[in-house]
Design a protein around this motif. Structure first.
Motif, PDB file in Angstrom:
ATOM      1  N   TRP A  70       0.824  -1.205   0.000  1.00 16.72           N
ATOM      2  CA  TRP A  70       0.000   0.000   0.000  1.00 16.72           C
ATOM      3  C   TRP A  70       0.864   1.263   0.000  1.00 16.72           C
ATOM      4  N   SER A  71       0.463   2.238  -0.794  1.00 17.05           N
ATOM      5  CA  SER A  71       1.061   3.573  -0.761  1.00 17.05           C
ATOM      6  C   SER A  71      -0.076   4.572  -0.589  1.00 17.05           C
ATOM      7  N   THR A  72       0.087   5.503   0.334  1.00 19.29           N
ATOM      8  CA  THR A  72      -0.973   6.444   0.651  1.00 19.29           C
ATOM      9  C   THR A  72      -0.739   7.784  -0.037  1.00 19.29           C
ATOM     10  N   PHE A  73      -1.780   8.299  -0.671  1.00 17.38           N
ATOM     11  CA  PHE A  73      -1.727   9.582  -1.372  1.00 17.38           C
ATOM     12  C   PHE A  73      -2.785  10.516  -0.793  1.00 17.38           C
ATOM     13  N   THR A  74      -2.553  11.808  -0.937  1.00 21.44           N
ATOM     14  CA  THR A  74      -3.508  12.784  -0.410  1.00 21.44           C
ATOM     15  C   THR A  74      -4.576  13.183  -1.416  1.00 21.44           C
ATOM     16  N   SER A  75      -4.391  12.830  -2.686  1.00 19.84           N
ATOM     17  CA  SER A  75      -5.406  13.186  -3.687  1.00 19.84           C
ATOM     18  C   SER A  75      -5.237  12.347  -4.944  1.00 19.84           C
ATOM     19  N   GLY A  76      -6.231  12.447  -5.827  1.00 20.13           N
ATOM     20  CA  GLY A  76      -6.233  11.666  -7.058  1.00 20.13           C
ATOM     21  C   GLY A  76      -5.122  11.994  -8.035  1.00 20.13           C
ATOM     22  N   PRO A  77      -4.865  13.285  -8.317  1.00 19.40           N
ATOM     23  CA  PRO A  77      -3.841  13.607  -9.314  1.00 19.40           C
ATOM     24  C   PRO A  77      -2.467  13.009  -9.023  1.00 19.40           C
ATOM     25  N   PRO A  78      -1.894  13.154  -7.792  1.00 16.37           N
ATOM     26  CA  PRO A  78      -0.584  12.530  -7.570  1.00 16.37           C
ATOM     27  C   PRO A  78      -0.633  11.012  -7.603  1.00 16.37           C
ATOM     28  N   LEU A  79      -1.767  10.430  -7.217  1.00 16.69           N
ATOM     29  CA  LEU A  79      -1.907   8.979  -7.309  1.00 16.69           C
ATOM     30  C   LEU A  79      -1.810   8.550  -8.773  1.00 16.69           C
ATOM     31  N   LEU A  80      -2.486   9.279  -9.649  1.00 12.49           N
ATOM     32  CA  LEU A  80      -2.446   8.929 -11.067  1.00 12.49           C
ATOM     33  C   LEU A  80      -1.081   9.242 -11.686  1.00 12.49           C
ATOM     34  N   GLU A  81      -0.380  10.222 -11.131  1.00 11.08           N
ATOM     35  CA  GLU A  81       0.990  10.470 -11.580  1.00 11.08           C
ATOM     36  C   GLU A  81       1.860   9.250 -11.265  1.00 11.08           C
ATOM     37  N   ALA A  82       1.612   8.636 -10.095  1.00  8.80           N
ATOM     38  CA  ALA A  82       2.362   7.437  -9.712  1.00  8.80           C
ATOM     39  C   ALA A  82       2.005   6.260 -10.601  1.00  8.80           C
ATOM     40  N   VAL A  83       0.734   6.144 -10.987  1.00  8.61           N
ATOM     41  CA  VAL A  83       0.317   5.098 -11.924  1.00  8.61           C
ATOM     42  C   VAL A  83       1.017   5.304 -13.266  1.00  8.61           C
ATOM     43  N   ASN A  84       1.035   6.539 -13.717  1.00 10.12           N
ATOM     44  CA  ASN A  84       1.684   6.866 -14.982  1.00 10.12           C
ATOM     45  C   ASN A  84       3.174   6.542 -14.944  1.00 10.12           C
ATOM     46  N   ALA A  85       3.783   6.743 -13.770  1.00 11.08           N
ATOM     47  CA  ALA A  85       5.220   6.487 -13.615  1.00 11.08           C
ATOM     48  C   ALA A  85       5.532   5.019 -13.310  1.00 11.08           C
ATOM     49  N   LYS A  86       4.502   4.174 -13.266  1.00  9.69           N
ATOM     50  CA  LYS A  86       4.624   2.736 -12.983  1.00  9.69           C
ATOM     51  C   LYS A  86       5.067   2.454 -11.551  1.00  9.69           C
ATOM     52  N   ALA A  87       4.956   3.457 -10.685  1.00  9.88           N
ATOM     53  CA  ALA A  87       5.276   3.260  -9.277  1.00  9.88           C
ATOM     54  C   ALA A  87       4.121   2.593  -8.544  1.00  9.88           C
ATOM     55  N   VAL A  88       2.920   2.737  -9.103  1.00 12.48           N
ATOM     56  CA  VAL A  88       1.712   2.133  -8.564  1.00 12.48           C
ATOM     57  C   VAL A  88       1.032   1.371  -9.691  1.00 12.48           C
ATOM     58  N   ASP A  89       0.542   0.169  -9.388  1.00 12.26           N
ATOM     59  CA  ASP A  89      -0.130  -0.649 -10.404  1.00 12.26           C
ATOM     60  C   ASP A  89      -1.596  -0.281 -10.560  1.00 12.26           C
ATOM     61  N   ILE A  90      -2.245   0.104  -9.455  1.00  8.01           N
ATOM     62  CA  ILE A  90      -3.665   0.395  -9.487  1.00  8.01           C
ATOM     63  C   ILE A  90      -4.025   1.263  -8.290  1.00  8.01           C
ATOM     64  N   GLY A  91      -5.062   2.097  -8.440  1.00 13.00           N
ATOM     65  CA  GLY A  91      -5.500   2.935  -7.334  1.00 13.00           C
ATOM     66  C   GLY A  91      -6.881   3.506  -7.594  1.00 13.00           C
TER      67      GLY A  91
END
Length: 342
Positions: A70-91
């Motif tokens: 699990w990785s915790t984010f404060t909002s949707g945009p940075p979470l999706l930035e992490a998805v885009n960067a392949k740091a997160v698989d799904i969120g």
């Protein structure tokens, strides 16, 4: 006894709930730990009181034959930035962040959706306000978080009332600042979402002028990295993860009080506010297919923000969905659940 609003400064932890709604908050990727066992790890982006909390409360983190980090984010945009960067698989995010991600050309795919009521997305006015209908907002000042789901709800509600965004004085404020402006009489109205709506109503500091039900689509999503979906083993883990989330949402509907207690503890919300928000909004969500009506609805949001020059150029939202996990789910237009007190 009259309840009082939590001071604006103490509401700052609630910005952790912005993932469903947009905003510019940064990520806290320190992570909330790991569940499961096995050689495969699924990296999941979450927010406080989000997927991990509801899966754990519903007992859906048992018997995992893969690991969830699990990785915790404060909002949707940075979470999706992490998805885009392949740091997160799904969120998990709401109906607006994927539109902005698509506008930025990010490598993201909407893989699952839930449809809930939009009663918690509301335009609030002070309790003693003379405003009685949306048409009367012309020339008035309204606080809203720029690029959030509430931003689109405001635009759609104004249009429904025969008004344009330019007909009102928009004050772009994040929730904590907006709350201070609202309670301090600095703005005439506040476009916001649950649990803030429930917070204001519970404190008897305001009332709903109009809500988003029937005006906005009430959708929320799980968004995955295309690179993870190309991995056969990770795609299988994603499928299992989504099935667990869907069962957990069913558990929320059957156990709103139990979930409200967990959510309140996890986020710092007062229990009565959490319960009101669960009954008004959270418990209404039903898993639906990522289908053509859903794509068309999100395309309208994208086109709206493009017209306002908040997204550069035309977005083809259909290019940012993956329908392989729809299974036998009902269409996205399926009526949300309605929670009724027993």
């Amino acid at each position: 006894m009259r309840r009082h609003l939590v001071p604006a400064a103490l509401l700052l932890p609630l910005t952790l709930l912005l993932a469903a709604c947009g905003g510019n908050s940064a990520a806290d990727t320190a992570g909330a730990g790991t569940d499961g066992k096995g050689s495969l790890t699924l990296n999941v982006g979450d927010q406080k009181g989000g997927s991990e909390a509801v899966l754990r409360a519903a007992g859906e983190l048992k018997n995992l034959d893969y690991k969830i980090k699990w990785s915790t984010f404060t909002s949707g945009p940075p979470l999706l930035e992490a998805v885009n960067a392949k740091a997160v698989d799904i969120g998990g995010v709401g109906n607006t962040p994927p539109v902005f991600a698509a506008g930025a050309g990010s490598k993201v795919s909407v893989v699952a959706a839930w449809h809930g009521t939009s009663k918690g997305e509301a335009i609030l006015v002070p309790k003693n306000s003379s405003l009685r209908k949306p048409e009367e907002l012309k020339g008035r000042s309204i606080a809203v978080a720029q690029g959030s789901s509430a931003h689109f709800q405001l635009i759609a509600s104004l249009k429904d009332a025969g008004l344009k965004l330019s007909d009102v004085k928009v004050k772009y404020l994040q929730p904590a600042d907006a709350l201070a402006a609202f309670t301090g009489g600095k703005v005439d109205a506040w476009a916001v979402w649950d649990p803030y709506t429930s917070q204001v109503l519970n404190a008897e500091q305001g009332r709903i002028l109009t809500d988003g039900d029937g005006v906005v689509n009430g959708l929320s999503f799980q968004v995955a990295a295309p690179s993870a979906l190309k991995d056969t083993k990770k795609a299988a883990a994603v499928k299992d993860y989504l099935e667990r989330l869907r069962r957990a949402q069913d558990w929320v509907y059957r156990h709103p009080d139990a979930w409200a207690k967990v959510w309140a503890k996890d986020t710092g919300l007062p229990y009565e506010v959490a319960l009101a928000s669960v009954k008004r909004t959270n418990a209404s969500r039903i898993a639906v297919a990522v289908d053509k009506p859903l794509i068309a609805s999100e395309q309208r949001i994208a086109d709206t923000f493009t017209e306002l020059k908040l997204i550069p150029g035309k977005v083809d939202f259909a290019a940012f969905v993956d329908t392989r996990f729809n299974g036998g789910l009902p269409p996205s237009t399926t009526t949300p659940r309605v929670y009724k007190d027993s």
